[in-house]
Motif scaffolding. Structure first.
Motif, PDB file in Angstrom:
ATOM      1  N   ASN A  32       0.834  -1.205   0.000  1.00  0.00           N
ATOM      2  CA  ASN A  32       0.000   0.000   0.000  1.00  0.00           C
ATOM      3  C   ASN A  32       0.872   1.260   0.000  1.00  0.00           C
ATOM      4  N   ILE A  33       1.899   1.262   0.837  1.00  0.00           N
ATOM      5  CA  ILE A  33       2.806   2.428   0.887  1.00  0.00           C
ATOM      6  C   ILE A  33       3.517   2.598  -0.456  1.00  0.00           C
ATOM      7  N   LEU A  34       3.983   1.521  -1.055  1.00  0.00           N
ATOM      8  CA  LEU A  34       4.643   1.594  -2.368  1.00  0.00           C
ATOM      9  C   LEU A  34       3.678   2.082  -3.442  1.00  0.00           C
ATOM     10  N   ASP A  35       2.429   1.611  -3.404  1.00  0.00           N
ATOM     11  CA  ASP A  35       1.429   2.076  -4.373  1.00  0.00           C
ATOM     12  C   ASP A  35       1.149   3.573  -4.194  1.00  0.00           C
ATOM     13  N   GLN A  36       1.061   4.012  -2.924  1.00  0.00           N
ATOM     14  CA  GLN A  36       0.841   5.429  -2.668  1.00  0.00           C
ATOM     15  C   GLN A  36       2.021   6.265  -3.188  1.00  0.00           C
ATOM     16  N   ARG A  37       3.227   5.800  -2.927  1.00  0.00           N
ATOM     17  CA  ARG A  37       4.416   6.518  -3.403  1.00  0.00           C
ATOM     18  C   ARG A  37       4.438   6.553  -4.930  1.00  0.00           C
ATOM     19  N   GLN A  38       4.068   5.435  -5.553  1.00  0.00           N
ATOM     20  CA  GLN A  38       4.024   5.390  -7.014  1.00  0.00           C
ATOM     21  C   GLN A  38       2.989   6.395  -7.538  1.00  0.00           C
ATOM     22  N   ALA A  39       1.844   6.477  -6.871  1.00  0.00           N
ATOM     23  CA  ALA A  39       0.799   7.429  -7.265  1.00  0.00           C
ATOM     24  C   ALA A  39       1.292   8.864  -7.083  1.00  0.00           C
ATOM     25  N   GLU A  40       1.979   9.133  -5.968  1.00  0.00           N
ATOM     26  CA  GLU A  40       2.524  10.480  -5.737  1.00  0.00           C
ATOM     27  C   GLU A  40       3.553  10.837  -6.795  1.00  0.00           C
ATOM     28  N   ILE A  41       4.409   9.888  -7.140  1.00  0.00           N
ATOM     29  CA  ILE A  41       5.422  10.142  -8.170  1.00  0.00           C
ATOM     30  C   ILE A  41       4.750  10.393  -9.512  1.00  0.00           C
ATOM     31  N   GLY A  42       3.731   9.579  -9.829  1.00  0.00           N
ATOM     32  CA  GLY A  42       2.972   9.797 -11.076  1.00  0.00           C
ATOM     33  C   GLY A  42       2.317  11.165 -11.089  1.00  0.00           C
ATOM     34  N   LYS A  43       1.736  11.555  -9.916  1.00  0.00           N
ATOM     35  CA  LYS A  43       1.101  12.882  -9.815  1.00  0.00           C
ATOM     36  C   LYS A  43       2.152  13.983  -9.974  1.00  0.00           C
ATOM     37  N   SER A  44       3.323  13.780  -9.398  1.00  0.00           N
ATOM     38  CA  SER A  44       4.403  14.767  -9.533  1.00  0.00           C
ATOM     39  C   SER A  44       4.813  14.919 -10.997  1.00  0.00           C
ATOM     40  N   PHE A  45       4.913  13.790 -11.685  1.00  0.00           N
ATOM     41  CA  PHE A  45       5.247  13.860 -13.117  1.00  0.00           C
ATOM     42  C   PHE A  45       4.162  14.579 -13.905  1.00  0.00           C
ATOM     43  N   GLU A  46       2.896  14.300 -13.585  1.00  0.00           N
ATOM     44  CA  GLU A  46       1.791  14.984 -14.250  1.00  0.00           C
ATOM     45  C   GLU A  46       1.833  16.484 -13.956  1.00  0.00           C
ATOM     46  N   ASP A  47       2.082  16.840 -12.679  1.00  0.00           N
ATOM     47  CA  ASP A  47       2.180  18.254 -12.314  1.00  0.00           C
ATOM     48  C   ASP A  47       3.339  18.926 -13.036  1.00  0.00           C
ATOM     49  N   ALA A  48       4.460  18.232 -13.123  1.00  0.00           N
ATOM     50  CA  ALA A  48       5.618  18.789 -13.831  1.00  0.00           C
ATOM     51  C   ALA A  48       5.302  18.965 -15.305  1.00  0.00           C
ATOM     52  N   LYS A  49       4.627  18.002 -15.901  1.00  0.00           N
ATOM     53  CA  LYS A  49       4.233  18.104 -17.315  1.00  0.00           C
ATOM     54  C   LYS A  49       3.289  19.278 -17.510  1.00  0.00           C
ATOM     55  N   LYS A  50       2.319  19.415 -16.582  1.00  0.00           N
ATOM     56  CA  LYS A  50       1.366  20.524 -16.666  1.00  0.00           C
ATOM     57  C   LYS A  50       2.091  21.866 -16.512  1.00  0.00           C
ATOM     58  N   ALA A  51       3.026  21.937 -15.560  1.00  0.00           N
ATOM     59  CA  ALA A  51       3.790  23.178 -15.358  1.00  0.00           C
ATOM     60  C   ALA A  51       4.622  23.488 -16.599  1.00  0.00           C
ATOM     61  N   SER A  52       5.200  22.463 -17.200  1.00  0.00           N
ATOM     62  CA  SER A  52       5.984  22.662 -18.418  1.00  0.00           C
ATOM     63  C   SER A  52       5.092  23.155 -19.557  1.00  0.00           C
ATOM     64  N   ASP A  53       3.912  22.561 -19.688  1.00  0.00           N
ATOM     65  CA  ASP A  53       2.975  23.008 -20.725  1.00  0.00           C
ATOM     66  C   ASP A  53       2.534  24.448 -20.474  1.00  0.00           C
ATOM     67  N   ASP A  54       2.248  24.779 -19.198  1.00  0.00           N
ATOM     68  CA  ASP A  54       1.869  26.157 -18.858  1.00  0.00           C
ATOM     69  C   ASP A  54       3.006  27.127 -19.173  1.00  0.00           C
ATOM     70  N   ALA A  55       4.236  26.721 -18.854  1.00  0.00           N
ATOM     71  CA  ALA A  55       5.394  27.581 -19.136  1.00  0.00           C
ATOM     72  C   ALA A  55       5.554  27.772 -20.636  1.00  0.00           C
TER      73      ALA A  55
END
Length: 157
Positions: A32-55
């Protein structure tokens, strides 16, 4: 012969129970902890992609506004040049008009001065003719008086 010791059986049972307990309580939580971390990392990548697109969108918007500003700058310079050229033409035409007026006034003054000189010359000639006629009339027989007059007129020229 083969003899099985009870300790080995209890050890195997202990290991199976320990494995089952770890699986039940520990592995699920770790997964469960590994899945949560994987989800957080995926969300971070999505946020970074969104920030890059916004930039990138902001960058393109900035470049577009810079093009607009440059076009307005060029248009302002062209307007200023055209106004300066119009002012230059107005100043030149005004100067030409004033110079024409000055030349015209100078010609009028020169013509008036020439007319005045001509009138004075005519008056001088008329007075000389009167004087000569008076002398001739006073002594018509005296040719020396006429010769004196001619000498005097030639000396004045």
């Amino acid at each position: 012969m083969l003899r099985i010791d009870y300790n080995i059986i209890f050890t195997i049972i202990n290991l199976l129970v320990l494995y089952w307990l770890m699986k039940k309580f520990l592995f699920k939580r770790v997964h469960n902890i590994l899945d949560q971390r994987q989800a957080e990392i995926g969300k971070s990548f999505e946020d970074a992609k969104k920030a890059s697109d916004d930039a990138n969108a902001l960058k393109s918007q900035y470049e577009e506004s810079m093009k607009t500003i440059q076009a307005e700058h060029d248009r302002s310079i062209d307007d200023a040049k055209s106004r300066a050229n119009a002012e230059y033409e107005r100043i030149i035409s005004d100067a030409n008009r004033r110079s024409s007026e000055i030349i015209s006034a100078a010609k009028k003054r020169a013509d008036a001065a020439a007319a005045e000189e001509e009138r004075r010359a005519e008056d001088d000639i008329a007075s000389m003719v009167k004087e000569a006629a008076g002398r001739i009339a006073a002594s018509e027989s005296d040719s020396s008086l006429y010769n004196d007059f001619l000498k005097e007129v030639e000396g004045q020229e």
